[in-house]
Design an enzyme around this catalytic site. Structure first.
Site, PDB file in Angstrom:
ATOM      1  N   CYS A  56       3.366  -3.018   4.027  1.00  0.00           N
ATOM      2  CA  CYS A  56       2.531  -1.866   4.397  1.00  0.00           C
ATOM      3  C   CYS A  56       3.301  -1.091   5.458  1.00  0.00           C
ATOM      4  CB  CYS A  56       1.135  -2.290   4.845  1.00  0.00           C
ATOM      5  SG  CYS A  56       1.044  -3.253   6.368  1.00  0.00           S
ATOM      6  N   ASP A  99       0.878  -1.171   0.000  1.00  0.00           N
ATOM      7  CA  ASP A  99       0.000   0.000   0.000  1.00  0.00           C
ATOM      8  C   ASP A  99       0.914   1.219   0.000  1.00  0.00           C
ATOM      9  OD1 ASP A  99       0.956   0.216   2.585  1.00  0.00           O
ATOM     10  OD2 ASP A  99      -1.015   0.336   3.539  1.00  0.00           O
ATOM     11  N   HIS A 151      10.524 -23.782   9.015  1.00  0.00           N
ATOM     12  CA  HIS A 151       9.564 -24.424   9.923  1.00  0.00           C
ATOM     13  C   HIS A 151       8.112 -24.243   9.501  1.00  0.00           C
ATOM     14  CE1 HIS A 151      12.365 -24.733  13.700  1.00  0.00           C
ATOM     15  NE2 HIS A 151      12.921 -25.226  12.605  1.00  0.00           N
TER      16      HIS A 151
HETATM   17  C1  RB5 Z   1      -1.678   2.983   6.325  1.00  0.00           C
HETATM   18  O1  RB5 Z   1      -1.677   4.242   6.879  1.00  0.00           O
HETATM   19  C2  RB5 Z   1      -1.298   1.937   7.373  1.00  0.00           C
HETATM   20  O2  RB5 Z   1      -2.339   1.777   8.270  1.00  0.00           O
HETATM   21  C3  RB5 Z   1      -0.949   0.628   6.699  1.00  0.00           C
HETATM   22  O3  RB5 Z   1       0.103   0.832   5.839  1.00  0.00           O
HETATM   23  C4  RB5 Z   1      -0.515  -0.506   7.613  1.00  0.00           C
HETATM   24  O4  RB5 Z   1       0.471  -0.097   8.496  1.00  0.00           O
HETATM   25  C5  RB5 Z   1      -1.587  -1.247   8.280  1.00  0.00           C
HETATM   26  O5  RB5 Z   1      -1.367  -2.230   8.988  1.00  0.00           O
END
Ligand code: RB5
Length: 144
Positions: free
Chosen positions: A63, A7, A96
């Protein structure tokens, strides 16, 4: 062939990892995002469905913390996703747990550590140990 996706919170690290893996001559497909604000479950689903279907051997999801990606990834049938912050865990995730997806936190890890974790994960293989096979079968049972 492996796939990578992120993301917006993981985008910068995804780009670093893409360059790092390309430098090693590794075949990697970038499934997005392109840096725009987005929702991590969308990319977790896209990558994990493709891994579960056998289109890619393994996947890497990034993320902000790696947490959202790992929670979402582990909802997909056939996916064993491991959120790793160190090289030992990354190796064990393969040896594992036969983890087919690695999750990383782009806002948590330094770039060099993230590269080393990725390398450790990709270099390792499943141990095929009897006890680990049994435990993974037990995890698979949880899916049905
Ligand atoms: C996005 O702001 C953030 O919430 C996402 O990248 C992640 O860390 C969620 O677990």
């Amino acid at each position: 062939m492996i796939a990578i996706a992120s993301d917006h919170g993981g985008y910068a690290l995804k780009q670093e990892l893409l360059a790092h893996l390309a430098q090693q001559g590794m075949a990697v497909e970038d499934l997005g995002c392109q840096g725009e604000r987005t929702d991590y479950p969308q990319y977790a689903e896209k990558l994990c469905r493709a891994v579960a279907q056998g289109k890619y051997e393994r996947g890497i999801l990034v993320c902000g913390t790696g947490i959202g990606m790992s929670i979402a990834a582990n909802k997909v049938h056939g996916i064993r996703a491991a959120l790793c912050g160190d090289c030992y865990s990354a190796r064990m995730a393969r040896e594992h747990n036969d983890a087919n997806v690695l999750c990383l936190g782009g806002r948590v890890l330094g770039t060099e550590l993230a590269k080393q974790i990725t390398d450790a994960y990709l270099a390792a293989g499943f141990s095929n140990g009897e006890s680990h096979i049994r435990r993974i079968a037990m995890i698979k049972d949880l899916e049905s």
